[in-house]
Structures are given as C-alpha cells and as structure tokens.
Design an enzyme around this catalytic site. Structure first.
Site, PDB file in Angstrom:
ATOM      1  N   GLU A 173       0.836  -1.215   0.000  1.00 14.71           N
ATOM      2  CA  GLU A 173       0.000   0.000   0.000  1.00 14.71           C
ATOM      3  C   GLU A 173       0.866   1.258   0.000  1.00 14.71           C
ATOM      4  O   GLU A 173       0.690   2.146   0.836  1.00 14.71           O
ATOM      5  CB  GLU A 173      -0.996  -0.011   1.172  1.00 14.71           C
ATOM      6  CG  GLU A 173      -1.986  -1.147   1.038  1.00 14.71           C
ATOM      7  CD  GLU A 173      -3.252  -1.033   1.902  1.00 14.71           C
ATOM      8  OE1 GLU A 173      -3.321  -0.138   2.766  1.00 14.71           O
ATOM      9  OE2 GLU A 173      -4.170  -1.843   1.687  1.00 14.71           O
ATOM     10  N   GLU A 297      -5.000  -8.708  -0.360  1.00 18.03           N
ATOM     11  CA  GLU A 297      -5.823  -8.351   0.806  1.00 18.03           C
ATOM     12  C   GLU A 297      -7.267  -8.253   0.342  1.00 18.03           C
ATOM     13  O   GLU A 297      -7.571  -7.471  -0.568  1.00 18.03           O
ATOM     14  CB  GLU A 297      -5.371  -7.037   1.436  1.00 18.03           C
ATOM     15  CG  GLU A 297      -4.039  -7.166   2.146  1.00 18.03           C
ATOM     16  CD  GLU A 297      -3.661  -5.943   2.972  1.00 18.03           C
ATOM     17  OE1 GLU A 297      -4.557  -5.232   3.466  1.00 18.03           O
ATOM     18  OE2 GLU A 297      -2.437  -5.714   3.114  1.00 18.03           O
TER      19      GLU A 297
HETATM   20  O1  AHR Z   1      -5.327  -5.869   6.777  1.00 18.60           O
HETATM   21  C1  AHR Z   1      -5.308  -4.695   7.520  1.00 18.60           C
HETATM   22  C2  AHR Z   1      -4.658  -3.542   6.786  1.00 18.60           C
HETATM   23  O2  AHR Z   1      -5.427  -3.194   5.690  1.00 18.60           O
HETATM   24  C3  AHR Z   1      -3.302  -3.801   6.207  1.00 18.60           C
HETATM   25  O3  AHR Z   1      -2.285  -3.625   7.126  1.00 18.60           O
HETATM   26  C4  AHR Z   1      -3.196  -2.778   5.134  1.00 18.60           C
HETATM   27  O4  AHR Z   1      -2.349  -3.179   4.084  1.00 18.60           O
HETATM   28  C5  AHR Z   1      -4.630  -2.548   4.709  1.00 18.60           C
HETATM   29  O5  AHR Z   1      -4.950  -1.227   4.669  1.00 18.60           O
END
Ligand code: AHR
Length: 493
Positions: A173, A297
């Site tokens: 991210e 994710e």
């Molecule tokens: O999964 C929780 C968080 O969500 C992670 O650390 C991040 O990459 C995303 O924003």
C-alpha cells in the site's frame, strides 16, 4: 427452474492453489496470541506455536502465507527480529494500537511456521521506511547458499541451510500507509528496489509490486507501463464494507438486518468489476498474461467487537462472511487466467479470520468452513459454468442471486460450488454437464436460519457444514435446490 450448464468438454486452465492464500500481520492478536504464544505458555504449543491453531490451519491446506504486513511491513526492520529473543529491539506498532512490539516473532519464527503448516512464505519488504540495502540483505540472509556475511549471520542464529523464498512483495500500500506515494514515484522505486531482490542459488523469487487500491486504475496503468517487465505480480486490495464507507461506521459484524446483508453482498460482488477492469489494463501491457493479479488483501471489514481495542481489528464472523468468502473464491476461480494468488485478511483474530482465539480456546469461523469446503478446487482445472442468474431484488436495487464456479480435479471428479445470496428464497437449478454424464452427486452445505448466526466460544458449532441432501442426478443431469443464504460444494462422479 434455473438452467445451468457446465462445459466438461474443455478445461479453461488451472485454478491456482495460491488463490487460497492467507495473511498474518503483526496486528492485534493475529501473530501474538493467535499463532505464537511462546514455548513457556500454558497454552499447549509446539516450539511456541499454539497446537489448536496449527492443527486447524493444516486442515485447510494453506498454500501460501503473507507476512509481516500490511501496513506493518513498511515500518518493519527485519534485523530487529533475529538473534536471541531477549536481546531483540522493541518498537511501537504505530499503525495498530500503538502497542509495543517485542520482535519475538521474526524471520526464523515465520519461516518455521511455514514449515509447520507446510505452506509457502510470501514476505512483504519495507519500501516505505527501509533501504534498498536492508531489502537486499534480507533476501540474502534467507536464501544465500554459501559463504556471505548474511548467510554467516543466519547460521550464527541457528539456521544452517537457506530457506526457499518463493514470493516477495516490494512494499505494501505504498499509495497509503506505505509512504503516500504517487504511482510514478513508486514505479521508479519498484524498479530500483526490485533490482536488488536477487535470485541466489536455486531460489527463484516471484516479485510482487504494490498494486492499486480498489478502483485506482491510474495506478495500474502507470505501474504496468513503467515496470511490468520487472514484476511477476501486481497486487490489488479491496475490502468489503457493509456501508461501503471508510469514513463513518463500517457496520457491525453481527448486528445487521436485511439491508446490510444485501449491501454487503452487493459490495463484495464489486470484486468482479475490479478484476475485469484492472485486467483490461494489464492485458494492454502484458497480452500474454504473464503478470499475475495478486489480490493479497480482501475480505469483510466491520466495526471492531464492542469493548475491544479499535486498533486490533477484531471482529466476529457470521454466515454473511461465509457468503463473502464463497462469492470471492468463485470470482477468483472464474478469472484464474489473471488472478494467480489471493490472500484473505487475515488468518487469526483479525478482520475476516479463519479462526478466533480467547485464552486457550479456539473456534472455527464460517469463513474457515468455506475454505475447507472449497479446497477441492485448489490446482484443479477450471470448467466454464453458464447460467442466467435470477435477480436478487431489494428495494430499488438488484444483484445476481447466484454465484458459481466449477472445476475438475486430477482424478476426474467435477466440483461445483454455488452460493445462493438471497436471504429468503430457495434456488432450484437444473444443471447439464455438457460432455459428461454424472452418476452420483454428494456435497456439503453451509447455511443457517439466522443471517447473523456465528460461532462463539460457548457454542462453537452453531454454523458448521452438513451433508447436502438437496441434490440428485436425473438422467445424467444435476438437479438441486439451494436453501436461502447458503453455500454448497458438490462432487460429481
Ligand atoms: O489488513 C489490515 C490492513 O489493511 C493492512 O495492514 C493494510 O495493508 C490494509 O490497509
């Protein structure tokens, strides 16, 4: 009656087992308590890893585990997490609750966990606050087979042989918590950092670049244009929020009505549009489909359980989460030509978890059961499923009522997974196996009369799969009746 067809005459490529990947971040009670309790813990453990969690996770065949973050990855300095535990540096986990991180779970502990789970490691490196040298040395430390400063350090710390490191993420991210970068800037950093992620000896690293947040198509365009040739995968992050709104309340994990049931499932179906649109851009720069879309994710994200630390992202998991899991896994299967890996967030005690723990107790969530039911698709050959889904109407809105995918495994068993999203209506399906004649069908069903049913430590089997009796073969065709709000996986021989 809904007419469905599975084309068994031709297969459509392999459904990568890595779609069933998991994610473990140094966040709340995921790593500490959820997985790692230390050798001296009264909780039964193997070398410090809790036995109940190891046993549960082994059963679902986790192919790949991502670590150490998430946002934590871009403030993690790996050298703090090696050597004798009592001497490891401490830090503040600023992203997640501002709690102290003692670094007792580091590189050796993670890679040993992968061995114990028989899973492959996917490590996310630090671009946001780490140096190129640090990243280069980490890969050398783990994988160099021979005499080198990093290999010597690894051996001093008790590991003679290098590990295999199949997957490495260059940042996380970086458009947000990983440095708030513009895609043009990150694309250059990706080119720079990834150059030093070396293949030592026989190890081959599949390099994953930080991809877009949700519908940031500009990010994908820039990354593919500037760096596609240097990457093997590009990540995509998309979470399902009942309200779709990050700014206000996200909605409760367990206290919801039909409105939120519907909006959550609608929002989760958006994953398909995202994959289609990002893939279209990737196709432009990579028509052969070499670069994988890595959805590292995904999952449901709600308000934390009342009374828990807001920075720990601990949430319950209901039948609604089972539907989220089933719908997304079906989408990943159906786009498996481009989707080469996915990692649900997260494996234990955080967001849409497989298992929840409380002290020495553990429960399996409805999401766990879906991963268990669906694992038959891992590395199977995809079969095309065609059908016209009836609409699931709610107020002025409508979404498809059914989600489905199918595959054939190495011994010729056809598996069909179907979700009925409707909260109240049964779905009757007649399915023709174009090219094959099924003789026998068996299956399992996950459903409940309450949409918000979930497992608790007092009642851990409230939502659990049962044999499915609503399917039969009729003149070689499959006839089935799916209860409302259900997930079904069938085996046809
Ligand atoms: O999964 C929780 C968080 O969500 C992670 O650390 C991040 O990459 C995303 O924003």
């Amino acid at each position: 009656m809904i007419n469905m067809q599975i084309d068994t005459k031709q297969t459509k490529g392999t459904i990568s087992r890595y779609i069933y990947g998991q994610f473990a971040e140094h966040l709340g009670r995921c790593v500490y308590e959820g997985i790692w309790v230390g050798e001296d813990s009264p909780i039964p453990n193997t070398e410090g890893y809790r036995n109940d969690v190891l046993e549960a996770l082994r059963k679902i065949n986790i192919p790949v585990l991502r670590w150490p973050g998430g946002c934590f990855a871009d403030e993690y300095h790996w050298m703090d997490g090696i050597g004798p535990r009592s001497r490891r540096a401490r830090m503040i986990n600023t992203h997640w609750g501002g709690v102290e991180e003692n670094n007792h779970f580091g590189t050796h502990e993670f890679l040993r966990l992968c061995e114990l789970l028989d899973t492959e490691p996917y490590i996310s490196g630090n671009v946001g606050s780490g140096t190129v040298r640090e990243m280069q040395q980490w890969v050398e430390y783990m994988t160099f087979d021979g005499e080198s400063p990093m290999a010597a350090m690894r051996k001093e710390n008790g590991r003679e042989q290098p590990w295999k490191l199949p997957f490495f993420g260059v940042g996380n991210e970086n458009w947000g918590c990983g440095g708030n970068m513009r895609p043009e800037y990150y694309a250059d950093l990706y080119r720079h950092y990834s150059t030093y992620v070396r293949n030592y000896g026989g190890n081959r690293v599949y390099k994953i670049a930080c991809g877009p947040n949700t519908a940031d198509y500009h990010w994908t365009e820039v990354l593919m244009r500037e760096a596609a040739g240097l990457m093997d995968g590009l990540s995509l992050h998309y979470y399902t929020l009942p309200t779709g709104n990050w700014a206000g309340n996200k909605g409760s994990a367990t206290e919801f009505g039909i409105d939120e049931w519907f909006s959550t499932l609608k929002n989760t179906q958006y994953m398909e549009e995202l994959i289609v649109k990002h893939s279209r851009i990737m196709d432009k720069y990579d028509p052969e489909g070499r670069v994988g879309l890595i959805v590292d994710e995904w999952g449901g994200w709600y308000d934390v359980e009342p009374g828990t630390n807001p920075g720990f992202l601990y949430q319950q998991n209901t039948l609604r989460d089972a539907l989220i899991a089933g719908i997304n896994l079906n989408i990943f299967h159906n786009y498996s030509q481009r989707v080469k890996m996915a990692n649900i967030a997260q494996v234990v005690n955080v967001l849409q978890a497989m298992v929840l723990t409380e002290g020495d107790r553990m429960l399996l969530t409805p999401t766990y059961h879906v991963f268990d039911m669906f694992k038959v698709h891992q590395d199977a050959e995809r079969l095309e499923v065609s059908f016209e889904s009836p609409d699931y109407k709610h107020g002025a809105e409508k979404i498809p009522q059914l989600s489905a995918s199918a595959s054939v495994d190495a011994v010729g068993v056809i598996h069909l997974s179907v979700c009925n999203l409707h909260h109240a209506e049964t779905a009757s399906i007649r399915c023709c196996l174009n090219g094959a004649e099924g003789k026998q069908v068996t299956g399992s069903l996950l459903t409940h009369s309450s949409l918000n049913a979930h497992n608790t430590f007092g009642n851990p089997d409230e939502v659990a799969p049962v044999p499915f009796t609503g399917a039969r073969m009729e003149a070689g065709e499959l006839v089935l009746k799916l209860p409302p709000a259900s997930v079904v996986v069938l085996s046809i021989v």
